[in-house]
Enzyme design. Structure first.
Site, PDB file in Angstrom:
ATOM      1  CD  GLU A 253      -1.104   0.309   3.720  1.00  0.00           C
ATOM      2  OE1 GLU A 253      -0.586   0.678   4.794  1.00  0.00           O
ATOM      3  OE2 GLU A 253      -2.311   0.103   3.569  1.00  0.00           O
ATOM      4  CB  VAL A 255       7.098   3.794  -1.284  1.00  0.00           C
ATOM      5  CG1 VAL A 255       8.613   3.732  -1.317  1.00  0.00           C
ATOM      6  CG2 VAL A 255       6.507   2.955  -2.395  1.00  0.00           C
ATOM      7  CG  ASP A 392      -2.356  -5.929   7.882  1.00  0.00           C
ATOM      8  OD1 ASP A 392      -2.354  -7.175   7.852  1.00  0.00           O
ATOM      9  OD2 ASP A 392      -1.581  -5.241   7.193  1.00  0.00           O
TER      10      ASP A 392
END
Length: 509
Positions: A253, A255, A392
């Site tokens: 998702e 950088v 997550d």
């Protein structure tokens, strides 16, 4: 002083004694046989000059010079020839049997005679319009559609004529398409082949333009698109950042880049910060909307945005979630600035070295046990105080720094009232329980015990059948959703008798 003395002084040379003048000889003596023989012997003493430059010695100008100048010229010419011979030997030794040779011609002393007019008379056919080696393009058919008369009539549908025309029309293809010398080979393309080639070139041009546009308007792994790069430059120019050092990590998702902090008027900027650049491509994380479209905080705005602008909403969601976690004193990055889809946060690490992930760090049994209880406490704080589910949570999104666990990557975190909030919580509990059990922590709870400890729902475990446990969770989520729709509230409190989760109202950020 008498006149004789004056004459003696004037006749005396200041350079010493003067050689006596040679005696004059008559014409008969010059033409005598003895003198001719002497001149012939002197002439034979000179070497034969075959070089064109030796004509200098026989010219009228040289004949008038002294013998010393003539001798110097001859010696110089002999030296030049010896130098050229040595240069040829060096050239031959250097090149050997190589097909590609190097010439020392420019270093020769005596250059061969070249006719300067010969090179001017040559014609460079590449620079002329009438190239004799260039194939002629086929003549166009007259407007009446045929040429010739009687039996020799040729229409525009003739196979040979039409094939040559198609070959000539290949010159109109894009420059990157190499068509070769079809006219020179008298190539004849049928209409079917020509149309296929034309369609293929058109499709390739569209594909190339599409790939170029995708590259220019989307972030890639360890790289950013021009718009994102411009935002980063503006942060540096504004003094928010001193400089951007490089990429730390990449994910599905975002950088993450490391940078040195600058200054802001509203708040101090840490010495080391990170830039989390959310990827504008939706290919790697296609199910993002699952985490945001049903979140009441962004539901209305989400329906009015296109998929590319949702990425900015995604960055804003992580900023709000980190703000809640900071109020609950959960170890996490501190938000510094948000610019569209770039989130600037404090750096967890030291001296440009990021803190290791929990999966990469090697801890003793006591430290690992301590880490498990810390994670359990953080999950409870996140659920009960922040009213959030990480969604997550795993050893990949937990860092070990300064002897404690830090939580990161909360952009996908949702509230327990989310239609799939309890399912996400069960998945987090399964990841945490599996990790610590594999690391040998005997105190690690099972996924069911951990779920009940975090949520406080006290769902009966029974035979520990995951299917039955998930059925209970889905039933709770359905009841919660019905309560939300019936009462029309963002958050709600469920009484103990109807079995809903004890959710607390959330204060607005």
């Amino acid at each position: 002083m008498d006149q004789t003395g004056v004459t003696a002084q004037t006749s005396k040379s200041p350079w010493g004694s003067v050689a006596p003048a040679p005696p004059a000889c008559s014409l008969a003596d010059v033409m005598s046989e003895q003198l001719a023989k002497q001149l012939d012997e002197e002439n034979n003493a000179f070497p034969t000059l075959t070089d064109p430059a030796a004509d200098l010695l026989l010219s009228d100008e040289v004949s008038e010079t002294t013998s010393d100048l003539m001798l110097a010229q001859m010696l110089q010419m002999q030296f030049d020839r010896e130098f050229d011979d040595q240069l040829r030997r060096e050239e031959k030794k250097f090149n050997g049997d190589s097909k590609v040779s190097i010439s020392f011609e420019n270093y020769r002393m005596v250059h061969p005679y070249e006719d300067s007019d010969s090179s001017e008379d040559e014609v460079d056919w590449q620079d002329t319009r009438h190239d004799p080696y260039k194939a002629d393009k086929p003549q166009t058919t007259p407007r009446r559609g045929f040429t010739g008369k009687g039996k020799n009539i040729t229409t525009k549908h003739d196979e040979v004529t039409c094939g040559r025309k198609n070959t000539a029309r290949m010159d109109n293809f894009a420059p990157e398409v190499h068509v070769g010398d079809g006219l020179g080979m008298d190539l004849k393309l049928s209409n079917q082949v020509f149309n296929s080639l034309k369609q293929h070139c058109y499709n390739e041009q569209k594909r190339s333009a599409r790939l170029h546009e995708k590259k220019e308007h989307s972030t890639a792994e360890q790289a950013v698109d021009p718009r994102t790069r411009l935002l980063m430059y503006k942060m540096v120019n504004a003094g928010v950042l001193e400089n951007i050092n490089g990429c730390i990590s990449t994910g599905k998702e975002s950088v993450v880049f490391h940078a040195d902090g600058g200054s802001l008027e509203e708040q101090p900027v840490p010495d080391e910060v990170v830039l989390k650049v959310f990827k504008t491509t939706l290919n790697e994380f296609k199910n993002r909307d699952r985490y945001i479209k049903d979140d009441y905080r962004f539901k209305e705005r989400f329906s009015k945005l296109n998929p590319r602008k949702v990425i900015r909403l995604w960055a804003e969601k992580e900023m709000h979630n980190l703000g809640r976690m900071k109020k609950a004193e959960i170890p996490c990055p501190e938000v510094v600035l948000l610019r569209k889809h770039i989130l600037v946060m404090s750096f967890i690490g030291k001296d440009h070295i990021p803190a290791p992930k929990l999966k990469d760090v090697t801890l003793g049994s006591e430290d690992m046990k301590k880490a498990f209880y810390q994670v359990l406490h953080l999950m409870q704080l996140l659920y009960q105080e922040c009213n959030l589910v990480h969604a997550d949570l795993s050893e990949y999104n937990m860092l070990w720094h300064e002897g404690k666990v830090w939580l990161i990557d909360v952009s996908q975190s949702v509230e327990p009232t989310h239609p799939h909030g309890l399912e996400f919580l069960f998945r987090d509990c399964r990841n945490v329980s599996t990790f610590f059990q594999k690391r040998g922590v005997s105190e690690a709870m099972s996924v069911y015990e951990l779920f009940n400890a975090v949520s406080g729902l006290n769902i009966p475990i029974g035979a520990e059948d995951e299917a039955e446990f998930m059925a209970e969770i889905v039933a709770l989520e359905k009841r919660n959703e019905d309560h939300v729709q019936r009462r029309g509230k963002k958050t709600f409190s469920v009484s103990s008798e109807d079995g809903g989760p004890p959710l607390q109202p959330d204060a607005d950020d």
